[in-house]
Motif scaffolding. Sequence first.
Motif, mmCIF file in Angstrom:
data_model
loop_
_atom_site.group_PDB
_atom_site.id
_atom_site.type_symbol
_atom_site.label_atom_id
_atom_site.label_comp_id
_atom_site.label_asym_id
_atom_site.label_seq_id
_atom_site.Cartn_x
_atom_site.Cartn_y
_atom_site.Cartn_z
ATOM 1 N N ILE A 1 4.356 6.150 6.119
ATOM 2 C CA ILE A 1 2.642 5.761 4.937
ATOM 3 C C ILE A 1 2.597 5.002 4.348
ATOM 4 N N HIS A 2 4.406 5.470 3.444
ATOM 5 C CA HIS A 2 4.483 4.863 2.410
ATOM 6 C C HIS A 2 5.476 3.927 2.162
ATOM 7 N N GLU A 3 6.454 3.772 3.407
ATOM 8 C CA GLU A 3 6.828 2.421 3.937
ATOM 9 C C GLU A 3 5.902 1.541 4.697
ATOM 10 N N ALA A 4 4.761 1.531 5.013
ATOM 11 C CA ALA A 4 4.137 0.427 5.385
ATOM 12 C C ALA A 4 2.804 0.182 4.012
ATOM 13 N N GLU A 5 2.824 1.259 3.830
ATOM 14 C CA GLU A 5 1.979 0.737 2.086
ATOM 15 C C GLU A 5 1.992 -0.505 1.425
ATOM 16 N N LYS A 6 4.076 -0.413 1.537
ATOM 17 C CA LYS A 6 5.592 -0.819 0.506
ATOM 18 C C LYS A 6 4.663 -2.782 1.356
ATOM 19 N N LEU A 7 4.126 -2.843 2.201
ATOM 20 C CA LEU A 7 4.035 -4.398 2.995
ATOM 21 C C LEU A 7 2.967 -4.858 1.976
ATOM 22 N N SER A 8 1.930 -3.853 1.772
ATOM 23 C CA SER A 8 0.688 -4.564 1.612
ATOM 24 C C SER A 8 -0.033 -5.650 1.754
ATOM 25 N N LEU A 9 -0.160 -6.234 3.600
ATOM 26 C CA LEU A 9 -0.550 -7.191 3.992
ATOM 27 C C LEU A 9 -1.909 -6.540 4.418
ATOM 28 N N ASN A 10 -2.556 -7.469 3.442
ATOM 29 C CA ASN A 10 -4.300 -6.187 2.780
ATOM 30 C C ASN A 10 -4.811 -7.856 4.300
ATOM 31 N N ASP A 11 -4.372 -8.893 4.308
ATOM 32 C CA ASP A 11 -5.614 -9.399 5.471
ATOM 33 C C ASP A 11 -4.682 -9.021 6.725
ATOM 34 N N ASN A 12 -4.358 -8.436 6.960
ATOM 35 C CA ASN A 12 -3.562 -8.423 8.302
ATOM 36 C C ASN A 12 -4.429 -6.714 8.829
ATOM 37 N N HIS A 13 -5.510 -7.527 10.540
ATOM 38 C CA HIS A 13 -6.222 -6.589 10.424
ATOM 39 C C HIS A 13 -4.781 -5.588 11.221
ATOM 40 N N TYR A 14 -3.538 -5.739 11.868
ATOM 41 C CA TYR A 14 -2.652 -4.847 12.237
ATOM 42 C C TYR A 14 -2.317 -3.555 11.343
ATOM 43 N N TYR A 15 -2.508 -4.464 9.992
ATOM 44 C CA TYR A 15 -1.662 -3.610 9.088
ATOM 45 C C TYR A 15 -2.670 -2.225 9.049
ATOM 46 N N PHE A 16 -4.146 -2.561 8.988
ATOM 47 C CA PHE A 16 -5.080 -1.480 8.318
ATOM 48 C C PHE A 16 -4.862 -0.335 9.945
ATOM 49 N N THR A 17 -4.614 -1.077 11.110
ATOM 50 C CA THR A 17 -5.023 -0.657 12.133
ATOM 51 C C THR A 17 -3.769 0.445 11.895
ATOM 52 N N LEU A 18 -2.485 0.390 11.723
ATOM 53 C CA LEU A 18 -1.687 0.502 11.698
ATOM 54 C C LEU A 18 -1.894 2.138 10.538
ATOM 55 N N LEU A 19 -1.994 2.022 9.805
ATOM 56 C CA LEU A 19 -2.575 3.037 8.861
ATOM 57 C C LEU A 19 -3.415 3.701 9.475
ATOM 58 N N GLY A 20 -4.783 3.369 10.201
ATOM 59 C CA GLY A 20 -4.708 4.028 10.594
ATOM 60 C C GLY A 20 -4.883 5.398 11.460
ATOM 61 N N GLU A 21 -3.690 4.696 12.274
ATOM 62 C CA GLU A 21 -2.987 5.381 13.596
ATOM 63 C C GLU A 21 -1.912 7.010 12.414
ATOM 64 N N LEU A 22 -1.633 6.069 11.263
ATOM 65 C CA LEU A 22 -0.710 7.165 10.294
ATOM 66 C C LEU A 22 -1.105 8.466 9.744
ATOM 67 N N TYR A 23 -2.433 7.973 9.496
ATOM 68 C CA TYR A 23 -3.100 8.739 8.513
ATOM 69 C C TYR A 23 -4.796 9.515 9.816
ATOM 70 N N LYS A 24 -3.758 9.498 11.178
ATOM 71 C CA LYS A 24 -5.093 10.568 11.953
ATOM 72 C C LYS A 24 -4.769 11.494 12.147
ATOM 73 N N ASP A 25 -3.407 12.584 11.726
ATOM 74 C CA ASP A 25 -3.779 13.597 12.612
ATOM 75 C C ASP A 25 -3.164 13.958 11.047
ATOM 76 N N LEU A 26 -3.299 13.722 9.208
ATOM 77 C CA LEU A 26 -2.713 14.045 8.104
ATOM 78 C C LEU A 26 -4.352 14.208 7.516
ATOM 79 N N ASP A 27 -5.454 12.878 7.572
ATOM 80 C CA ASP A 27 -6.304 12.978 6.788
ATOM 81 C C ASP A 27 -7.389 11.613 7.909
#
Length: 411
Positions: free
Chosen positions: A350-376
């Motif tokens: 999550i820390h690595e992904a958030e460095k990318l800051s691809l806030n206009d890319n829906h894949y970015y938020f999809t990935l964060l959703g997947e990474l947070y799925k078992d955490l929060d």
Amino acid sequence: MKPQELLPHLFRTEFTKITAVLAKHFGMANIQLAEDIASDTFLLAVETWSFKGIPENPTAWLYAVAKNKAKNSIHRQRIFANKIAAELNDRESDVPVDIELSEKNITDSLLQMLFALCHPCIPVEAQIGLSLRILCGFGIDEIADAFLTNKETINKRLFRAREKLRTEKVVMEFPGNAEIDKRLAAVLTTLYLLFNEGYYSESRDPVLRDDLCLEAMRLTYLLIENPQTNVPSVNALFSLMCFHASRFEARKGKSGELVFYEDQDESLWNRELIGRGAFFLHQATVGNNLTKYQLEASIAYWHTVKTDSEEKWTNILQLYDVLLQIEDSPLAALNRAYAYSKVNGESKAIHEAEKLSLNDNHYYFTLLGELYKDLDHHRAIDNFEKALLKARNKTDQQTLRHKIEQLSKQH
């Protein structure tokens, strides 16, 4: 079989061959004439076969009609014929037109056409559009759908591209040894983008179009069959296509939704295509010139190994590290973050992904959703909802809604 069932298939395969051979005969300056004759041939087939039935050899019938229409066109338009004759070594217009539709001439013409359409004098978008039209037999409506625009825009774009090919006097020929590497790069880019549009369309439904992928594979294989273009990068691209195509059936759910990799049914993977991919990846390992195609094919190979072993994901992560050095791509960076999570855990990823800051890319938020799925759950849902707002096609939207519903029920 009825004509309406056979003709669409023949149009896909034979329109391209007829157009390529006629364009080679008439010259690229008259590519529109070649397309028109090929189209008229199929119109006559529709009219004739509906009443008289399908001929014993449908392909031979189409070739014979195309030859006759080409001859009639030249003789009927004498001024135009004189121009053609001048371009064809100053032959007289009344010399018999010898149009050879042999297997070898068809293959040669298709390859030469591929290099001509991927000439750097026209934009990549136009290269793909012309390739879809001439080499894949796609109609203007289909091309307009692929580019999310209308027929008029596509017609204008293709007209400008044909004019550019004419004014630049682009010749349908195989590039010389000194130029082949440079031109081959443009050809591979077009085929790569063509396959990607079929493998995953960001802007249209359905997002997976295997007809586009198969056409890209067919054209790439033509390059492999030619000794001058049977080089590692071409083998690597074909290998990549085989690995991706092997998972077509597993990527589609019962309701048309996309099935993410980790949820795919491995029994639906095509083992024959995986084997072919492995063979051509091995062919691509010779030489010292490393391209993105070798790296992406290697990554795709590891994805055909359905195991969560550390070895697998460490290899994938290392390959992405090298790929990003060759070509910086947001999608590759996001995929690397996913591989990173498999090696180092979701929190660090999550820390690595958030460095990318691809806030206009829906894949970015999809990935964060997947990474947070078992955490929060709350953060996972929040990211999936952000991705949903930015998703451009119904299939992605359906998949994201399903994930949000699943997480909401768990909570």
